[in-house]
Motif scaffolding. Structure first.
Motif, short mmCIF file in Angstrom:
data_model
loop_
_atom_site.label_atom_id
_atom_site.label_comp_id
_atom_site.label_asym_id
_atom_site.label_seq_id
_atom_site.Cartn_x
_atom_site.Cartn_y
_atom_site.Cartn_z
N MET A 1 9.58 -7.18 -14.18
CA MET A 1 9.34 -5.99 -13.37
C MET A 1 8.33 -6.30 -12.27
O MET A 1 7.30 -6.92 -12.51
N LYS A 2 8.66 -5.91 -11.05
CA LYS A 2 7.75 -6.11 -9.93
C LYS A 2 7.01 -4.81 -9.63
O LYS A 2 7.63 -3.75 -9.52
N ILE A 3 5.70 -4.92 -9.48
CA ILE A 3 4.85 -3.75 -9.26
C ILE A 3 3.98 -3.97 -8.02
O ILE A 3 3.46 -5.07 -7.81
N ALA A 4 3.83 -2.94 -7.22
CA ALA A 4 2.90 -2.97 -6.09
C ALA A 4 1.79 -1.96 -6.36
O ALA A 4 2.06 -0.82 -6.75
N VAL A 5 0.56 -2.39 -6.16
CA VAL A 5 -0.61 -1.52 -6.32
C VAL A 5 -1.38 -1.50 -5.01
O VAL A 5 -1.65 -2.56 -4.43
N ILE A 6 -1.70 -0.29 -4.54
CA ILE A 6 -2.54 -0.16 -3.34
C ILE A 6 -3.85 0.50 -3.74
O ILE A 6 -3.86 1.62 -4.28
N ASP A 7 -4.94 -0.19 -3.50
CA ASP A 7 -6.28 0.34 -3.72
C ASP A 7 -6.73 0.96 -2.41
O ASP A 7 -6.99 0.26 -1.43
N LEU A 8 -6.80 2.30 -2.38
CA LEU A 8 -7.20 3.01 -1.17
C LEU A 8 -8.72 3.13 -1.15
O LEU A 8 -9.31 4.16 -1.52
N GLY A 9 -9.37 2.06 -0.75
CA GLY A 9 -10.81 2.05 -0.72
C GLY A 9 -11.37 2.83 0.46
O GLY A 9 -10.67 3.15 1.42
#
Length: 303
Positions: A1-9
């Motif tokens: 499974m491919k996952i993208a995570v965006i940390d909105l700092g």
């Protein structure tokens, strides 16, 4: 499974894309964009229209990247600037609708716990240590021993906040430094209950810039924490605190998104080294976003 995570700092948006198979996680792509989401509105606890436009532009850049990797899940994590803004929920909902992805806002304790998950992915922490994550809106401190959290807090002493509280000169004056240090102390009563720690573990971000300044080479592409010489670090800290914007702009190893706030990061690091009697430093290449990956990989939800 491919996952993208965006940390909105509060200062920077960070994207990580990984392939998750059982207990194995392979990092496929990392990207960061300076957004300054908290600029202009943190004191009023609002995200300004200009900041929102910059955020959308960043997502417009990230969107084709995660699509090119054919990810099965995309999740955005809202942190300090978003959770304290009166329009933070509406902002996150608009992004979720526009890009068709999952968005969630986490509180300070959740942020600290996820940073812990990311950092302990890269190092085994047996002796009493302090994890520090320097953000634009908040800074997280996690006391760890025997791979367990003993104390954790998220303090609203991020790098952008002093720029809106004080009239800062270029370079910082002695009075600027004194004002910021007094403010750090006034906002950090929770640290008084933390045990002293010989080892400071910096969670990626600004700490990678300190490494690159010292060794004049890119931070290693590794999943293992990297030691940093305290003797070599302290002179770089002092140089940064005293430096002008022009000097930092001309420095080959300070990336543009860190040039403006680097003196405040250096001042904060020197403060915590002295306050906690730190004698050695490690840098973890992982932080919040990798912690999110680790939690998702274990079948848990981010909420």
């Amino acid at each position: 499974m491919k996952i993208a995570v965006i940390d909105l700092g509060t200062n920077t948006f960070n994207l990580v894309i990984a392939s998750v198979t059982g207990k194995h996680i392979e990092l496929l792509h990392n990207a960061k964009i300076g957004v300054a989401l908290g600029k202009g509105g943190m004191s009023e606890k609002i995200l300004t229209p200009e900041a929102i436009d910059r955020a959308v532009a960043a997502f417009d850049t990230f969107d084709p990247i995660w699509k090119s990797f054919e990810v099965e899940k995309v999740i955005g994590i809202g942190t300090s600037a978003i959770r304290s803004a009166s329009n933070g929920v509406a902002f996150m909902n608009s992004l979720a609708e526009k890009y068709g992805i999952e968005m969630t806002i986490i509180d300070g304790q959740q942020e600290a716990a996820l940073i812990f998950q990311g950092v302990t992915w890269t190092t085994n922490i047996e002796s009493p240590s302090l994890i520090m994550d320097i953000g634009g809106g908040s800074t997280e401190f996690i006391a760890v021993a025997k791979n367990e959290i003993t104390k954790a807090c998220s303090l609203d002493i991020g790098l952008l906040r002093p720029t809106q509280l004080f009239q800062l000169e270029n370079p910082l004056t002695k009075q600027n430094c004194s004002d910021i240090l007094r403010w750090f102390e006034a906002q950090s009563e929770q640290l008084q209950a933390f045990p002293k720690a010989d080892v400071l573990i910096g969670a990626s971000g600004s700490f990678e810039t300190f490494y690159e300044m010292i060794y004049e080479q890119p931070f290693p592409k590794t999943m293992t924490a990297v030691p940093l010489s305290l003797e070599e670090l302290l002179p770089q800290i002092d140089w940064l605190i005293a430096s002008s914007q022009e000097e930092r702009t001309q420095h080959n190893w300070i990336i543009p998104i860190r040039q403006q706030l680097a003196p405040i990061a250096a001042l904060k690091l020197k403060w915590i080294i002295e306050k906690m009697n730190i004698s050695s430093v490690l840098i973890s290449p992982c932080s919040l976003k990798e912690g999110v990956l680790r939690v998702l990989n274990e079948g848990n939800k981010i909420s």
